[in-house]
Design a protein around this motif. Structure first.
Motif, PDB file in Angstrom:
ATOM      1  N   PRO A 230       9.202   7.949   0.853  1.00  0.00           N
ATOM      2  CA  PRO A 230       8.191   9.005   1.067  1.00  0.00           C
ATOM      3  C   PRO A 230       8.814  10.337   1.474  1.00  0.00           C
ATOM      4  N   HIS A 231       9.888  10.300   2.259  1.00  0.00           N
ATOM      5  CA  HIS A 231      10.548  11.541   2.681  1.00  0.00           C
ATOM      6  C   HIS A 231      11.219  12.233   1.492  1.00  0.00           C
ATOM      7  N   GLN A 232      11.794  11.449   0.574  1.00  0.00           N
ATOM      8  CA  GLN A 232      12.405  12.043  -0.611  1.00  0.00           C
ATOM      9  C   GLN A 232      11.386  12.859  -1.398  1.00  0.00           C
ATOM     10  N   TYR A 233      10.217  12.276  -1.608  1.00  0.00           N
ATOM     11  CA  TYR A 233       9.214  12.956  -2.422  1.00  0.00           C
ATOM     12  C   TYR A 233       8.437  14.007  -1.638  1.00  0.00           C
ATOM     13  N   LEU A 234       8.303  13.829  -0.317  1.00  0.00           N
ATOM     14  CA  LEU A 234       7.713  14.898   0.490  1.00  0.00           C
ATOM     15  C   LEU A 234       8.581  16.149   0.426  1.00  0.00           C
ATOM     16  N   ALA A 235       9.900  15.965   0.476  1.00  0.00           N
ATOM     17  CA  ALA A 235      10.797  17.115   0.359  1.00  0.00           C
ATOM     18  C   ALA A 235      10.544  17.861  -0.937  1.00  0.00           C
ATOM     19  N   LEU A 236      10.386  17.121  -2.027  1.00  0.00           N
ATOM     20  CA  LEU A 236      10.164  17.753  -3.328  1.00  0.00           C
ATOM     21  C   LEU A 236       8.781  18.403  -3.411  1.00  0.00           C
TER      22      LEU A 236
ATOM     23  N   ASP B 245       3.488   6.940   7.091  1.00  0.00           N
ATOM     24  CA  ASP B 245       2.920   6.368   8.308  1.00  0.00           C
ATOM     25  C   ASP B 245       2.871   4.840   8.241  1.00  0.00           C
ATOM     26  N   LEU B 246       2.663   4.293   7.036  1.00  0.00           N
ATOM     27  CA  LEU B 246       2.628   2.844   6.869  1.00  0.00           C
ATOM     28  C   LEU B 246       4.017   2.220   6.985  1.00  0.00           C
ATOM     29  N   GLN B 247       5.034   2.950   6.502  1.00  0.00           N
ATOM     30  CA  GLN B 247       6.414   2.441   6.504  1.00  0.00           C
ATOM     31  C   GLN B 247       7.340   3.522   7.056  1.00  0.00           C
ATOM     32  N   PRO B 248       7.384   3.714   8.372  1.00  0.00           N
ATOM     33  CA  PRO B 248       8.120   4.836   8.969  1.00  0.00           C
ATOM     34  C   PRO B 248       9.619   4.846   8.658  1.00  0.00           C
ATOM     35  N   GLN B 249      10.203   3.676   8.433  1.00  0.00           N
ATOM     36  CA  GLN B 249      11.642   3.605   8.189  1.00  0.00           C
ATOM     37  C   GLN B 249      12.007   3.723   6.715  1.00  0.00           C
ATOM     38  N   TRP B 250      11.028   3.793   5.849  1.00  0.00           N
ATOM     39  CA  TRP B 250      11.281   3.827   4.406  1.00  0.00           C
ATOM     40  C   TRP B 250      11.586   5.263   3.992  1.00  0.00           C
ATOM     41  N   VAL B 251      12.711   5.464   3.343  1.00  0.00           N
ATOM     42  CA  VAL B 251      13.162   6.822   3.020  1.00  0.00           C
ATOM     43  C   VAL B 251      12.408   7.439   1.847  1.00  0.00           C
TER      44      VAL B 251
ATOM     45  N   GLN C 171       0.830  -1.206   0.000  1.00  0.00           N
ATOM     46  CA  GLN C 171       0.000   0.000   0.000  1.00  0.00           C
ATOM     47  C   GLN C 171       0.863   1.253   0.000  1.00  0.00           C
ATOM     48  N   ALA C 172       1.955   1.224   0.781  1.00  0.00           N
ATOM     49  CA  ALA C 172       2.862   2.371   0.813  1.00  0.00           C
ATOM     50  C   ALA C 172       3.486   2.605  -0.558  1.00  0.00           C
ATOM     51  N   GLU C 173       3.895   1.528  -1.214  1.00  0.00           N
ATOM     52  CA  GLU C 173       4.476   1.653  -2.554  1.00  0.00           C
ATOM     53  C   GLU C 173       3.449   2.199  -3.539  1.00  0.00           C
TER      54      GLU C 173
ATOM     55  N   VAL D 274       0.953  15.219  -1.221  1.00  0.00           N
ATOM     56  CA  VAL D 274       1.424  15.268   0.167  1.00  0.00           C
ATOM     57  C   VAL D 274       0.622  14.304   1.038  1.00  0.00           C
ATOM     58  N   ALA D 275      -0.692  14.289   0.865  1.00  0.00           N
ATOM     59  CA  ALA D 275      -1.530  13.388   1.665  1.00  0.00           C
ATOM     60  C   ALA D 275      -1.170  11.926   1.415  1.00  0.00           C
ATOM     61  N   LEU D 276      -0.955  11.563   0.157  1.00  0.00           N
ATOM     62  CA  LEU D 276      -0.574  10.188  -0.175  1.00  0.00           C
ATOM     63  C   LEU D 276       0.790   9.838   0.414  1.00  0.00           C
ATOM     64  N   LEU D 277       1.725  10.758   0.318  1.00  0.00           N
ATOM     65  CA  LEU D 277       3.076  10.508   0.829  1.00  0.00           C
ATOM     66  C   LEU D 277       3.090  10.418   2.348  1.00  0.00           C
ATOM     67  N   GLN D 278       2.291  11.225   2.995  1.00  0.00           N
ATOM     68  CA  GLN D 278       2.185  11.134   4.457  1.00  0.00           C
ATOM     69  C   GLN D 278       1.598   9.789   4.858  1.00  0.00           C
ATOM     70  N   GLY D 279       0.635   9.308   4.065  1.00  0.00           N
ATOM     71  CA  GLY D 279       0.080   7.983   4.338  1.00  0.00           C
ATOM     72  C   GLY D 279       1.119   6.888   4.167  1.00  0.00           C
ATOM     73  N   ALA D 280       1.908   6.980   3.107  1.00  0.00           N
ATOM     74  CA  ALA D 280       2.974   5.996   2.876  1.00  0.00           C
ATOM     75  C   ALA D 280       4.007   6.043   3.993  1.00  0.00           C
TER      76      ALA D 280
END
Length: 263
Positions: free
Chosen positions: A74-80, A66-72, A37-39, A58-64
Motif C-alpha cells: 500500500p505504501h508503494q502505491y500511495l507514494a505513486l 490500516d488492515l495490514q500495517p506492516q505490508w509495504v 481484503q487488503a489485497e 488513495v482511500a482504498l490504499l489507506q484502507g489496505a
C-alpha cells in the motif's frame, strides 16, 4: 542476452499481474480475511489509478494500509498516487516508509553511520520523487519503488565506499554486474536492468545535503546516457541506495528494472 555499456556511470542490461478471487465455500462467497481484503483494496486502487481516480485510489490504499500495517505494497502505491497528485511531502513520506522496509543490514553487513539513517532515507526518498517527477513531465509511466531493489542499490553504494572504487563492475565475484546484484537479492534475473551511479566528495563542508542530492539528479538529466536510463519505457521498478562516510561524502546508485512478466 544483450549488454550495452554507454557512458562512464551508466549501464543498461537486457536480458504477473496480481490475481485475486473471493473465497468460495459450500454456501457461497465467504467474508474476506483482513489480508484478503487488503489485497483486494490494492487491486481496486490500481484500477482506479489507471483511470486517474486518485482520490478513490488513495482511500482504498489507506484502507489496505490500516488492515495490514506492516505490508509495504500500500505504501508503494500511495507514494505513486500522491506523486500523481503533486503532493510532494506526502509522497516523500511514503517513499521513506518503502526505503525503510529493508534499510539494514544489507547482505554484506555494511552500513551507514547509525546517526545518518533518517537523512539517508529522506535523500533516497527525495531521489525517488525526482525520478518520477521527471518521468511524469515526459508523460512516462511512474516507477514503483521496490525496497528489495533498494537493497541492491545500497549494497553497491556501500561497497564502492568501503572498497574505494567507482564503477559498475564490482570486485566481488557474485556481485560483479547489476544483473548479478539483482539476482543476489531476488534469486531470479530481470528482463531489463539499468544502473546510474554518482559520487560527490571533497571540500570543507559535507557534500551530503538534499540540495546536492537533488543536483545529482539534475546532473543525470544533463547527461544523455544517464537520462536515457531514467526515461526508458521498458522499466517499471526503481531502487535507490545511498552510502555516506563520516566526512559527508556520498555514493548514490539507482537500479531501474523490469522483472519477468511484470507489467
Amino acid at each position: 542476452m544483450r549488454i550495452t555499456h554507454r557512458g562512464d556511470s551508466r549501464l543498461l542490461v537486457w536480458l504477473p499481474a496480481l490475481l485475486l478471487a473471493f473465497v468460495v465455500g459450500a454456501t457461497g462467497a465467504e467474508e474476506l480475511t483482513p489480508t484478503q481484503q487488503a489485497e483486494s483494496d490494492v487491486q481496486a486502487a490500481r484500477l482506479e489509478m489507471g483511470c486517474d481516480n486518485l482520490a478513490k485510489a488513495v482511500a482504498l490504499l489507506q484502507g489496505a494500509r490500516d488492515l495490514q500495517p506492516q505490508w509495504v505494497v500500500p505504501h508503494q502505491y500511495l507514494a505513486l498516487a500522491y506523486q500523481k497528485q503533486a503532493e510532494q511531502e506526502k509522497a516523500v513520506a511514503e517513499y521513506v516508509l518503502v526505503q525503510n522496509q529493508n534499510y539494514e543490514p544489507v547482505p554484506s553487513g555494511r552500513s551507514n553511520p547509525v546517526e545518518s539513517k533518517d537523512a539517508v532515507l529522506r535523500a533516497e526518498a527525495t531521489t525517488l520523487w525526482l525520478i518520477n517527477q521527471s518521468r511524469q513531465e515526459n508523460k512516462l509511466t511512474l516507477l514503483r519503488p521496490d525496497p528489495r531493489l533498494a537493497v541492491a542499490a545500497r549494497e553497491h553504494s556501500l561497497e564502492m565506499r568501503d572498497l574505494g572504487y567507482f564503477e559498475h563492475t564490482s570486485p566481488t565475484e557474485n556481485l560483479r554486474t547489476p544483473m548479478d546484484r539483482f539476482r543476489a537479492v531476488f534469486n531470479f534475473l530481470p528482463r531489463c536492468i539499468a544502473e546510474n551511479i554518482a559520487r560527490r566528495w571533497g571540500g570543507d563542508t559535507p557534500c551530503f545535503t538534499l540540495e546536492k542530492v537533488s543536483q545529482t539528479h539534475q546532473d543525470f538529466l544533463n547527461s544523455p546516457a544517464h537520462r536515457e536510463n531514467l526515461m526508458l519505457t521498458e522499466i517499471t521498478s526503481v531502487g535507490v541506495g545511498i552510502a555516506i562516510n563520516a566526512k559527508g561524502d556520498y555514493w548514490l546508485s539507482e537500479e531501474l528494472a523490469k522483472y519477468g512478466g511484470q507489467g
